[in-house]
Design an enzyme around this catalytic site. Structure first.
Site, PDB file in Angstrom:
ATOM      1  N   SER A 129      25.658  27.603 -20.095  1.00 13.77           N
ATOM      2  CA  SER A 129      26.533  26.509 -20.509  1.00 13.77           C
ATOM      3  C   SER A 129      27.089  25.758 -19.300  1.00 13.77           C
ATOM      4  O   SER A 129      27.244  24.541 -19.336  1.00 13.77           O
ATOM      5  CB  SER A 129      27.689  27.059 -21.355  1.00 13.77           C
ATOM      6  OG  SER A 129      27.209  27.607 -22.563  1.00 13.77           O
ATOM      7  N   TRP A 153      15.018  31.806 -19.194  1.00 12.94           N
ATOM      8  CA  TRP A 153      15.018  31.239 -20.550  1.00 12.94           C
ATOM      9  C   TRP A 153      14.280  29.901 -20.601  1.00 12.94           C
ATOM     10  O   TRP A 153      14.647  29.015 -21.370  1.00 12.94           O
ATOM     11  CB  TRP A 153      16.448  31.041 -21.081  1.00 12.94           C
ATOM     12  CG  TRP A 153      17.347  32.207 -20.928  1.00 12.94           C
ATOM     13  CD1 TRP A 153      18.396  32.334 -20.074  1.00 12.94           C
ATOM     14  CD2 TRP A 153      17.285  33.448 -21.657  1.00 12.94           C
ATOM     15  NE1 TRP A 153      19.005  33.562 -20.214  1.00 12.94           N
ATOM     16  CE2 TRP A 153      18.337  34.268 -21.192  1.00 12.94           C
ATOM     17  CE3 TRP A 153      16.443  33.932 -22.668  1.00 12.94           C
ATOM     18  CZ2 TRP A 153      18.569  35.540 -21.693  1.00 12.94           C
ATOM     19  CZ3 TRP A 153      16.682  35.205 -23.148  1.00 12.94           C
ATOM     20  CH2 TRP A 153      17.728  35.988 -22.670  1.00 12.94           C
ATOM     21  N   GLY A 235      16.816  15.846 -25.435  1.00 14.27           N
ATOM     22  CA  GLY A 235      16.595  17.174 -25.985  1.00 14.27           C
ATOM     23  C   GLY A 235      17.484  17.473 -27.175  1.00 14.27           C
ATOM     24  O   GLY A 235      17.056  18.095 -28.154  1.00 14.27           O
ATOM     25  N   ARG A 236      18.746  17.056 -27.110  1.00 11.75           N
ATOM     26  CA  ARG A 236      19.668  17.323 -28.215  1.00 11.75           C
ATOM     27  C   ARG A 236      19.278  16.558 -29.475  1.00 11.75           C
ATOM     28  O   ARG A 236      19.491  17.033 -30.589  1.00 11.75           O
ATOM     29  CB  ARG A 236      21.101  16.985 -27.790  1.00 11.75           C
ATOM     30  CG  ARG A 236      21.693  18.043 -26.873  1.00 11.75           C
ATOM     31  CD  ARG A 236      23.009  17.631 -26.276  1.00 11.75           C
ATOM     32  NE  ARG A 236      23.445  18.637 -25.307  1.00 11.75           N
ATOM     33  CZ  ARG A 236      24.296  18.412 -24.322  1.00 11.75           C
ATOM     34  NH1 ARG A 236      24.820  17.200 -24.169  1.00 11.75           N
ATOM     35  NH2 ARG A 236      24.628  19.375 -23.488  1.00 11.75           N
ATOM     36  N   ARG A 261      11.486  34.264 -59.385  1.00 10.97           N
ATOM     37  CA  ARG A 261      12.043  35.609 -59.469  1.00 10.97           C
ATOM     38  C   ARG A 261      12.877  35.805 -60.739  1.00 10.97           C
ATOM     39  O   ARG A 261      13.721  34.970 -61.069  1.00 10.97           O
ATOM     40  CB  ARG A 261      12.920  35.863 -58.243  1.00 10.97           C
ATOM     41  CG  ARG A 261      13.671  37.185 -58.240  1.00 10.97           C
ATOM     42  CD  ARG A 261      12.770  38.355 -57.963  1.00 10.97           C
ATOM     43  NE  ARG A 261      13.554  39.555 -57.655  1.00 10.97           N
ATOM     44  CZ  ARG A 261      13.028  40.744 -57.419  1.00 10.97           C
ATOM     45  NH1 ARG A 261      11.709  40.902 -57.430  1.00 10.97           N
ATOM     46  NH2 ARG A 261      13.810  41.776 -57.146  1.00 10.97           N
ATOM     47  N   GLU A 357      20.455  23.852 -25.727  1.00 12.23           N
ATOM     48  CA  GLU A 357      20.827  22.444 -25.499  1.00 12.23           C
ATOM     49  C   GLU A 357      22.335  22.238 -25.633  1.00 12.23           C
ATOM     50  O   GLU A 357      22.790  21.224 -26.167  1.00 12.23           O
ATOM     51  CB  GLU A 357      20.072  21.511 -26.465  1.00 12.23           C
ATOM     52  CG  GLU A 357      18.578  21.674 -26.488  1.00 12.23           C
ATOM     53  CD  GLU A 357      17.950  21.572 -25.098  1.00 12.23           C
ATOM     54  OE1 GLU A 357      18.483  20.828 -24.253  1.00 12.23           O
ATOM     55  OE2 GLU A 357      16.938  22.231 -24.856  1.00 12.23           O
TER      56      GLU A 357
END
Length: 383
Positions: A129, A153, A235-236, A261, A357
């Site tokens: 962050s 990451w 990206g966001r 179901r 992000e």
């Protein structure tokens, strides 16, 4: 959105997602990789160059259509959708906007075709962050730059050919394009993740990596304030639509299951409490999608308000994805906990969107500061 002509590639993406990605998603999750033939086909069909300019081999797609395309791909497989986020948005759009002419001519055409895969190398073991706290360092050399440090990451870095790397020299943070194969750059896969298992996450290690002067993106010292922030905006927007995609897929799973179901002698869709869950999920989905559509429209118009509203959309749609995926698991009951049903995977994938992000807590800080400025009424009688 009414009155907007949707790019023809969106329908192609829907067919590709329904016929190829959706049937393969469970296996991709279990095997931990998106097959190379899928990535090749995405390049061949133009998906990877969707937002890149036509003069460099891209599709020149408008932002709203790109949002719809991201939704379709994300409905089929989130790990595959992640390639759009890092390759096309974070790196491709950034080079198209901030790269010099030589960089655009060299990198964008092979990226548009999927011949070169790119990734975004910002995060580190101690810089998530607080991205401005990166420790990867560079120094200026006679012929260019030397980089030392490591990244963590990094989505699709396990197979990437190009890396948009951020490093610091004392107080200056700069951005560089680094090509795989350069001496001193190695990568280590990150297996056993909760989600994004097929997205080739890995750690990167830079040991005296020498790169030429022309690797610098923008000007030295503008890597975080200018390059990274621009990339994260793109990206966001992609992640906001990823949330819509997961919510859409999870809603389909719960509705389909509820209509098939039987419990207590009738389809569970006939039970009012199940109907309440479905209603809440559908309402949240439509609201999140409408927010993303508005941002796509604002981006189409070049409206500066799209920047802040993208933060809001990312925050909202990631929370909606989590809500709807959680509801899908609840409707499926015990089957919702089984990997035989997509709801279990969608639940795991939704959680990631609240972290990447910019975590939702970071988004809350950004959005609250915006609200404190924008909604203050100076003429209030409150003492």
């Amino acid at each position: 959105m009414i009155g907007h002509e949707i790019h023809s590639l969106v329908e192609a993406a829907k067919k590709f997602s329904d016929n190829v990605l959706r049937p393969a998603a469970t296996l991709i999750d279990k095997q931990g990789k998106v097959p190379g033939e899928i990535i090749t086909e995405m390049g061949a069909q133009g998906f990877l160059g969707a937002m890149l300019p036509k003069e460099y081999g891209g599709q020149g797609m408008d932002p709203l259509s790109y949002g719809y395309l991201t939704e379709e791909i994300g409905k089929g497989c989130n790990s595959t959708r992640a390639l759009l986020t890092v390759h096309t948005s974070l790196v491709g759009e950034t080079i198209a906007k901030l790269g010099n002419q030589s960089q655009k001519e060299k990198y964008l055409p092979p990226m548009a075709k999927g011949e070169k895969i790119a990734c975004f190398a910002l995060s580190e073991p101690e810089a998530g962050s607080d991205a401005n706290a990166i420790r990867t360092k560079y120094e200026v050399t006679e012929d260019g730059f030397r980089i030392n440090g490591n990244k963590k990451w990094i989505t699709y870095s396990g197979i990437a050919d190009l890396f948009l790397v951020f490093a610091r020299c004392e107080e200056k943070v700069s951005a560089f394009i680094v090509e795989f194969g350069v001496k001193g750059l190695t990568r280590k896969p990150m297996p056993d993740l909760m989600a994004s298992r097929g997205a080739y996450l890995s750690e990167l290690y830079f040991d005296n990596v020498e790169i030429p002067k022309e690797s610098l993106v923008g000007r030295e010292g503008e890597g975080f304030s200018f390059v990274a922030n621009t990339a994260l905006y793109f990206g966001r927007y992609s992640i906001a639509w990823a949330g819509v995609a997961i919510a859409h897929a999870a809603l389909e799973e719960m509705v389909t299951y509820a209509r098939k179901r039987k419990q207590f002698g009738q389809k569970i869709a006939q039970h009012q409490l199940i109907q309440g869950i479905i209603a809440d999920s559908a309402t949240a989905f439509y609201a999140a999608k409408a927010t993303c559509e508005k941002i796509g429209y604002l981006r189409n118009q070049g409206d500066h308000n799209a920047i802040m509203e993208t933060n809001i959309a990312k925050y909202n749609s990631s929370a909606v994805a989590m809500l709807v995926a959680n509801n899908a698991v609840q409707v499926l009951g015990g089957n919702g906990l089984s990997s035989r049903y997509p709801a279990e995977r969608l639940y795991r994938e939704a959680k990631v969107l609240e972290i990447i992000e910019g975590t939702n807590q970071i988004q809350q800080m950004i959005i609250s500061q915006h609200a404190l400025r924008s909604f203050y009424r100076k003429d209030s009688v409150i003492e």
